[in-house]
Design a protein around this motif. Structure first.
Motif, PDB file in Angstrom:
ATOM      1  N   PHE A 126       6.040 -31.820  30.511  1.00 43.52           N
ATOM      2  CA  PHE A 126       6.309 -32.623  29.314  1.00 43.52           C
ATOM      3  C   PHE A 126       6.584 -31.732  28.104  1.00 43.52           C
ATOM      4  O   PHE A 126       7.495 -32.009  27.300  1.00 43.52           O
ATOM      5  N   LEU A 127       5.832 -30.641  27.942  1.00 46.55           N
ATOM      6  CA  LEU A 127       6.029 -29.748  26.799  1.00 46.55           C
ATOM      7  C   LEU A 127       7.380 -29.032  26.870  1.00 46.55           C
ATOM      8  O   LEU A 127       8.045 -28.845  25.838  1.00 46.55           O
ATOM      9  N   TRP A 128       7.792 -28.645  28.068  1.00 46.55           N
ATOM     10  CA  TRP A 128       9.115 -28.027  28.211  1.00 46.55           C
ATOM     11  C   TRP A 128      10.229 -29.036  27.929  1.00 46.55           C
ATOM     12  O   TRP A 128      11.278 -28.681  27.388  1.00 46.55           O
ATOM     13  N   PHE A 129      10.000 -30.280  28.282  1.00 52.18           N
ATOM     14  CA  PHE A 129      10.976 -31.318  27.980  1.00 52.18           C
ATOM     15  C   PHE A 129      11.132 -31.502  26.468  1.00 52.18           C
ATOM     16  O   PHE A 129      12.254 -31.620  25.955  1.00 52.18           O
ATOM     17  N   ILE A 130      10.008 -31.503  25.768  1.00 50.22           N
ATOM     18  CA  ILE A 130      10.061 -31.599  24.301  1.00 50.22           C
ATOM     19  C   ILE A 130      10.771 -30.378  23.718  1.00 50.22           C
ATOM     20  O   ILE A 130      11.602 -30.493  22.801  1.00 50.22           O
ATOM     21  N   CYS A 131      10.453 -29.200  24.237  1.00 52.43           N
ATOM     22  CA  CYS A 131      11.085 -27.969  23.749  1.00 52.43           C
ATOM     23  C   CYS A 131      12.594 -28.028  23.943  1.00 52.43           C
ATOM     24  O   CYS A 131      13.354 -27.676  23.025  1.00 52.43           O
ATOM     25  N   PHE A 132      13.032 -28.479  25.089  1.00 50.55           N
ATOM     26  CA  PHE A 132      14.469 -28.564  25.364  1.00 50.55           C
ATOM     27  C   PHE A 132      15.151 -29.545  24.420  1.00 50.55           C
ATOM     28  O   PHE A 132      16.216 -29.248  23.849  1.00 50.55           O
ATOM     29  N   CYS A 133      14.546 -30.702  24.233  1.00 53.17           N
ATOM     30  CA  CYS A 133      15.152 -31.722  23.368  1.00 53.17           C
ATOM     31  C   CYS A 133      15.206 -31.258  21.911  1.00 53.17           C
ATOM     32  O   CYS A 133      16.228 -31.439  21.231  1.00 53.17           O
ATOM     33  N   VAL A 134      14.115 -30.660  21.429  1.00 49.16           N
ATOM     34  CA  VAL A 134      14.068 -30.225  20.032  1.00 49.16           C
ATOM     35  C   VAL A 134      15.062 -29.102  19.773  1.00 49.16           C
ATOM     36  O   VAL A 134      15.831 -29.122  18.789  1.00 49.16           O
ATOM     37  N   LEU A 135      15.075 -28.099  20.652  1.00 49.85           N
ATOM     38  CA  LEU A 135      15.979 -26.968  20.447  1.00 49.85           C
ATOM     39  C   LEU A 135      17.445 -27.380  20.574  1.00 49.85           C
ATOM     40  O   LEU A 135      18.300 -26.888  19.826  1.00 49.85           O
ATOM     41  N   THR A 136      17.730 -28.290  21.491  1.00 49.18           N
ATOM     42  CA  THR A 136      19.112 -28.767  21.635  1.00 49.18           C
ATOM     43  C   THR A 136      19.554 -29.529  20.393  1.00 49.18           C
ATOM     44  O   THR A 136      20.689 -29.352  19.900  1.00 49.18           O
ATOM     45  N   SER A 137      18.677 -30.369  19.865  1.00 55.44           N
ATOM     46  CA  SER A 137      19.014 -31.139  18.672  1.00 55.44           C
ATOM     47  C   SER A 137      19.223 -30.231  17.460  1.00 55.44           C
ATOM     48  O   SER A 137      20.177 -30.401  16.690  1.00 55.44           O
TER      49      SER A 137
END
Length: 224
Positions: A117-128
């Motif tokens: 879940f934390l890696w998913f948040i990291c991916f979404c935030v950095l992509t945005s």
């Protein structure tokens, strides 16, 4: 007697390095370990830029220092966790206590699920944030690499969660099969009472005390 628990034998034995390296869980941990190094090392080395307008370094993801700190934090903790769980996986067959194995598997399951879940948040935030970045001094390849390996980490940690869940279910099923109560097992065949006779008497049996002596035909008075 229970011979195995949570995917490994309770008997123990010598450590087999070749077999350990071939396990899917070991391969996924190595990949997760490498991905975490790429993420936090890239952000630490190339994730901050220094402009002429500001003396302080700024994060390459839309100047969001919290985003870079989040990526470094998740990556470093994932790196340490991979090392710890690799050591536990190597020592796991030598643990003879099924309860200790259960705690290790539950810890692995919980940590893997949380880090997915934390890696998913990291991916979404950095992509945005990267889509909003206009700074020309940012190394684009480094930013894209961080985003890509964050996405790869989602895959590896989700697979680690799946394997941990499979080991937990296997251990629970083995425990239930080993310690199932026969009184509550409706599938077990009916067993007759040990006190019941297997074969009944074929007919009426006469008392052993009846007609043991020959009965006299008539009354005989005593002789004097």
């Amino acid at each position: 007697m229970q011979n195995s628990a949570y995917g490994a034998s309770l008997a123990g034995g010598a450590f087999d390095l070749a077999n350990f390296l071939k396990q899917p869980q070991t391969i996924l941990r190595f990949l997760s370990w490498i991905f975490s190094i790429v993420v936090f090392a890239t952000i630490t080395a190339e994730g901050y830029t220094n402009t002429t307008e500001k003396a302080e370094n700024e994060c390459m993801f839309h100047n969001s220092d919290s985003a870079c700190s989040y990526g470094v934090g998740v990556g470093v903790l994932a790196f340490l966790a991979c090392v710890l769980f690799l050591m536990l996986d190597a020592y796991f067959p030598n643990i003879s206590n099924a309860k200790d194995r259960k705690y290790i598997v539950i810890s692995d399951l919980a940590f893997s699920a949380v880090w997915t879940f934390l890696w998913f948040i990291c991916f979404c935030v950095l992509t945005s944030l990267w889509s909003k970045t206009t700074n020309e001094q940012v190394v684009a390849d480094a930013a894209r690499g961080v985003i890509a390996f964050s996405f790869f980490s989602i895959i590896t940690w989700s697979l680690l969660t799946y394997f941990a869940l499979a080991r937990y279910r296997q251990g629970v099923n083995e425990f239930e099969q080993e310690y199932r109560d026969p009184a509550n097992d409706h599938n077990a065949p009916y067993q007759s009472s040990p006190y019941s006779s297997t074969s009944g008497p074929s007919g009426y049996q006469q008392s052993p005390f009846s007609n043991t002596q020959e009965t006299p035909g008539a009354y005989q008075p005593p002789s004097y």
